[in-house]
Scaffold this motif. Structure first.
Motif, mmCIF file in Angstrom:
data_model
loop_
_atom_site.group_PDB
_atom_site.id
_atom_site.type_symbol
_atom_site.label_atom_id
_atom_site.label_comp_id
_atom_site.label_asym_id
_atom_site.label_seq_id
_atom_site.Cartn_x
_atom_site.Cartn_y
_atom_site.Cartn_z
ATOM 1 N N VAL A 105 0.849 -1.199 0.000
ATOM 2 C CA VAL A 105 0.000 0.000 0.000
ATOM 3 C C VAL A 105 0.882 1.245 0.000
ATOM 4 C CG1 VAL A 105 -1.979 -1.062 1.173
ATOM 5 C CG2 VAL A 105 -0.160 -0.038 2.559
ATOM 6 N N ALA A 106 0.279 2.363 -0.379
ATOM 7 C CA ALA A 106 0.980 3.646 -0.295
ATOM 8 C C ALA A 106 0.400 4.410 0.887
ATOM 9 C CB ALA A 106 0.783 4.432 -1.589
ATOM 10 N N VAL A 107 1.278 4.993 1.687
ATOM 11 C CA VAL A 107 0.837 5.735 2.880
ATOM 12 C C VAL A 107 1.262 7.188 2.697
ATOM 13 C CG1 VAL A 107 1.007 5.908 5.392
ATOM 14 C CG2 VAL A 107 1.198 3.656 4.286
ATOM 15 N N LYS A 108 0.270 8.071 2.580
ATOM 16 C CA LYS A 108 0.558 9.494 2.382
ATOM 17 C C LYS A 108 0.381 10.210 3.716
ATOM 18 C CE LYS A 108 -0.579 13.260 -0.824
ATOM 19 N NZ LYS A 108 -1.290 13.618 -2.055
ATOM 20 N N VAL A 109 1.453 10.794 4.200
ATOM 21 C CA VAL A 109 1.417 11.455 5.513
ATOM 22 C C VAL A 109 1.527 12.965 5.296
ATOM 23 C CG1 VAL A 109 2.493 11.608 7.795
ATOM 24 C CG2 VAL A 109 2.616 9.453 6.502
ATOM 25 N N TYR A 110 0.456 13.677 5.597
ATOM 26 C CA TYR A 110 0.464 15.138 5.469
ATOM 27 C C TYR A 110 1.116 15.759 6.691
ATOM 28 C CZ TYR A 110 -2.540 15.401 1.382
ATOM 29 O OH TYR A 110 -3.035 15.315 0.108
ATOM 30 N N ARG A 111 1.827 16.836 6.474
ATOM 31 C CA ARG A 111 2.428 17.554 7.597
ATOM 32 C C ARG A 111 1.475 18.648 8.042
ATOM 33 N NH1 ARG A 111 8.268 18.331 4.847
ATOM 34 N NH2 ARG A 111 8.729 16.113 4.689
ATOM 35 N N ILE A 112 1.164 18.643 9.298
ATOM 36 C CA ILE A 112 0.248 19.675 9.788
ATOM 37 C C ILE A 112 0.943 21.032 9.761
ATOM 38 C CG2 ILE A 112 -1.124 20.477 11.757
ATOM 39 C CD1 ILE A 112 -2.241 17.897 10.829
ATOM 40 N N ASN A 113 2.192 21.067 10.196
ATOM 41 C CA ASN A 113 2.850 22.365 10.346
ATOM 42 C C ASN A 113 3.396 22.950 9.063
ATOM 43 O OD1 ASN A 113 2.283 22.570 13.040
ATOM 44 N ND2 ASN A 113 3.999 21.215 13.550
ATOM 45 N N ALA A 114 3.940 22.081 8.206
ATOM 46 C CA ALA A 114 4.593 22.603 7.004
ATOM 47 C C ALA A 114 3.602 22.883 5.878
ATOM 48 C CB ALA A 114 5.647 21.617 6.525
ATOM 49 N N SER A 115 2.371 22.375 6.011
ATOM 50 C CA SER A 115 1.419 22.514 4.912
ATOM 51 C C SER A 115 1.121 23.980 4.603
ATOM 52 C CB SER A 115 0.108 21.818 5.266
ATOM 53 O OG SER A 115 0.361 20.469 5.504
ATOM 54 N N ASP A 116 0.915 24.253 3.324
ATOM 55 C CA ASP A 116 0.593 25.615 2.932
ATOM 56 C C ASP A 116 -0.885 25.876 3.202
ATOM 57 O OD1 ASP A 116 0.211 28.066 1.855
ATOM 58 O OD2 ASP A 116 1.441 27.695 0.084
ATOM 59 N N PHE A 117 -1.108 26.326 4.413
ATOM 60 C CA PHE A 117 -2.447 26.487 4.934
ATOM 61 C C PHE A 117 -3.300 27.447 4.087
ATOM 62 C CE2 PHE A 117 -4.985 29.240 7.734
ATOM 63 C CZ PHE A 117 -5.906 28.322 8.180
ATOM 64 N N PRO A 163 -5.889 5.430 -7.365
ATOM 65 C CA PRO A 163 -5.557 4.430 -6.358
ATOM 66 C C PRO A 163 -6.762 4.190 -5.439
ATOM 67 C CG PRO A 163 -3.948 6.234 -6.347
ATOM 68 C CD PRO A 163 -5.054 6.639 -7.260
ATOM 69 N N GLU A 164 -7.038 2.944 -5.133
ATOM 70 C CA GLU A 164 -8.184 2.662 -4.265
ATOM 71 C C GLU A 164 -7.910 3.203 -2.856
ATOM 72 O OE1 GLU A 164 -9.004 -1.460 -3.644
ATOM 73 O OE2 GLU A 164 -10.712 -0.985 -2.362
ATOM 74 N N PRO A 165 -8.802 4.071 -2.354
ATOM 75 C CA PRO A 165 -8.577 4.565 -0.997
ATOM 76 C C PRO A 165 -8.894 3.474 0.012
ATOM 77 C CG PRO A 165 -10.615 5.474 -1.888
ATOM 78 C CD PRO A 165 -10.042 4.595 -2.958
ATOM 79 N N ILE A 166 -7.997 3.239 0.962
ATOM 80 C CA ILE A 166 -8.183 2.118 1.893
ATOM 81 C C ILE A 166 -8.559 2.601 3.297
ATOM 82 C CG2 ILE A 166 -7.000 0.151 2.985
ATOM 83 C CD1 ILE A 166 -5.312 -0.016 0.342
ATOM 84 N N ALA A 167 -7.849 3.577 3.792
ATOM 85 C CA ALA A 167 -8.169 4.073 5.139
ATOM 86 C C ALA A 167 -7.649 5.491 5.284
ATOM 87 C CB ALA A 167 -7.520 3.184 6.196
ATOM 88 N N VAL A 168 -8.304 6.232 6.174
ATOM 89 C CA VAL A 168 -7.813 7.567 6.496
ATOM 90 C C VAL A 168 -7.840 7.704 8.006
ATOM 91 C CG1 VAL A 168 -10.067 8.685 6.223
ATOM 92 C CG2 VAL A 168 -8.023 10.039 5.968
ATOM 93 N N GLU A 169 -6.773 8.205 8.565
ATOM 94 C CA GLU A 169 -6.683 8.405 10.006
ATOM 95 C C GLU A 169 -5.949 9.713 10.246
ATOM 96 O OE1 GLU A 169 -8.105 6.207 12.262
ATOM 97 O OE2 GLU A 169 -7.689 7.832 13.660
ATOM 98 N N ASN A 171 -4.090 12.716 9.782
ATOM 99 C CA ASN A 171 -3.385 13.280 8.623
ATOM 100 C C ASN A 171 -2.710 12.209 7.764
ATOM 101 O OD1 ASN A 171 -1.691 12.824 10.837
ATOM 102 N ND2 ASN A 171 -0.102 14.155 10.029
ATOM 103 N N VAL A 172 -3.167 10.969 7.881
ATOM 104 C CA VAL A 172 -2.547 9.864 7.143
ATOM 105 C C VAL A 172 -3.585 9.174 6.252
ATOM 106 C CG1 VAL A 172 -1.227 7.728 7.321
ATOM 107 C CG2 VAL A 172 -0.969 9.492 9.087
ATOM 108 N N LEU A 173 -3.220 9.017 4.987
ATOM 109 C CA LEU A 173 -4.111 8.354 4.028
ATOM 110 C C LEU A 173 -3.433 7.077 3.519
ATOM 111 C CD1 LEU A 173 -6.497 8.396 1.896
ATOM 112 C CD2 LEU A 173 -5.047 9.880 0.528
ATOM 113 N N VAL A 174 -4.147 5.957 3.600
ATOM 114 C CA VAL A 174 -3.616 4.697 3.081
ATOM 115 C C VAL A 174 -4.378 4.389 1.800
ATOM 116 C CG1 VAL A 174 -3.224 2.238 3.534
ATOM 117 C CG2 VAL A 174 -3.172 3.877 5.429
ATOM 118 N N MET A 175 -3.639 4.074 0.738
ATOM 119 C CA MET A 175 -4.296 3.785 -0.543
ATOM 120 C C MET A 175 -3.542 2.695 -1.290
ATOM 121 S SD MET A 175 -3.141 7.203 -2.588
ATOM 122 C CE MET A 175 -1.777 8.095 -1.857
#
Ligand SMILES: Nc1ncnc2c1ncn2[C@@H]1O[C@H](COP(=O)(O)OP(=O)(O)OP(=O)(O)O)[C@@H](O)[C@H]1O
Length: 292
Positions: A105-117, A163-169, A171-175
């Motif tokens: 699976v691919a795990v996409k981890v968003y950064r809360i602080n660095a994100s361009d809000f 990509p099939e979305p599998i789970a979201v928790e 700031n983390v998306l598993v697909m």
């Protein structure tokens, strides 16, 4: 690299466009509760994961709640083992991992602080799914991740390969992972297109199906189109907006410009206007070849 046959999914299940998007819950998740409790098991997990090579480098950017989200995904069996990083971006990092039943699976981890809000707010404002989200930075990023998950689901339902979305928790998306053991699937920008005309037909059909399902990608280009197996997949739907978004048309115009500019460089001359017309024309017969 030879470009193999492309196939489109059936559109039987495609929904009509409209405002009927599901409300997305952006309240604190269970992972936040876990972060607060911080039991011994979690501390051990965090210590272990922090010490693995691929996460060491992230020590400064992954906050405790992110470790908690990863921990929750492990507990729920969405992630069995972590692999290496596929991409380290400004807003998110993407890793491979072993998921349930030995699938990668691919795990996409968003950064809360660095994100361009500020940038994210522009895409969320005007989206009926995020009415009243407020301006809390953490909430905006968490909403963004849930939006990407929801957009992936909607796109698949509309017959667009994503990509099939599998789970979201949190700031983390598993697909679904697009790639093989040899590595991630290549971006269109990285392959040698033997038949750009047919690849273009697939992409424009995806754009039309997305639009018919009420979505505009908003960042479509050769960098967010991935070759996996015999197919082209669309990725990175976090910023995709509904067609009701005040800037939807501007985003669609930009997508059309980017896509036609790329295919033009591949020797297939098409204009952004032609593409836009195709995307917006819902009555035209679907004349795209199913196999080529
Ligand atoms: N499901 C996936 N399977 C395989 N590779 C993926 C997957 N999702 C993303 N990638 C790889 O990770 C890269 C970054 O992913 P994505 O575009 O979703 O993140 P991003 O943070 O928005 O990146 P960028 O800032 O570069 O647009 C992609 O270009 C692609 O190579």
């Amino acid at each position: 690299m030879t470009m193999p046959e492309y196939r489109l999914l059936d559109t039987d299940e495609a929904d009509a466009p409209g405002d009927e998007f599901e409300e997305i819950d952006v309240e604190d998740t269970e992972a936040d509760t876990i972060a607060r409790k911080r039991d011994r098991e979690f501390s051990e997990f965090r210590k272990r994961i922090k010490n693995t090579e691929q996460f060491k480098v992230e020590d400064s950017v992954f906050d405790d709640a992110t470790y908690a989200a990863l921990y929750k995904l492990v507990q729920d069996d969405y992630i069995v083992a972590f692999g290496g990083p596929i991409s380290t971006g400004k807003e998110a990092n993407v890793y491979t991992a072993l998921g349930d039943e030995d699938t990668e699976v691919a795990v996409k981890v968003y950064r809360i602080n660095a994100s361009d809000f500020t940038d994210m707010r522009g895409y969320l404002d005007g989206d009926p799914r995020f009415r009243g989200i407020g301006s809390d930075k953490k909430k905006v990023v968490l909403a963004w991740v849930r939006k990407e998950f929801a957009n992936l689901k909607r796109a698949r339902k509309a017959g667009v390969l994503v990509p099939e979305p599998i789970a979201v928790e949190r700031n983390v998306l598993v697909m679904e992972y697009l790639g093989t053991e040899e590595g991630r699937g290549k971006r269109l920008s990285e392959v040698n297109l033997e038949n750009p005309e047919t690849a273009y037909e697939v992409v424009r059909e995806y754009m039309r199906r997305l639009h018919d399902a009420g979505l505009v990608h908003g960042d479509l280009s050769e960098y967010n189109l991935i070759v996996h197996g015999d197919e082209i997949y669309v990725i990175d739907l976090g910023q995709a907006v509904t067609v009701h978004h005040p800037n939807a048309e501007e985003f669609l115009d930009r997508d059309c410009e980017n896509v036609t500019a790329f295919f033009g460089r591949q020797g297939h001359d098409v204009t952004a206007d032609e593409l836009k017309e195709y995307v917006l024309d819902q009555d035209e017969d679907e004349d795209v070849a199913e196999e080529f």
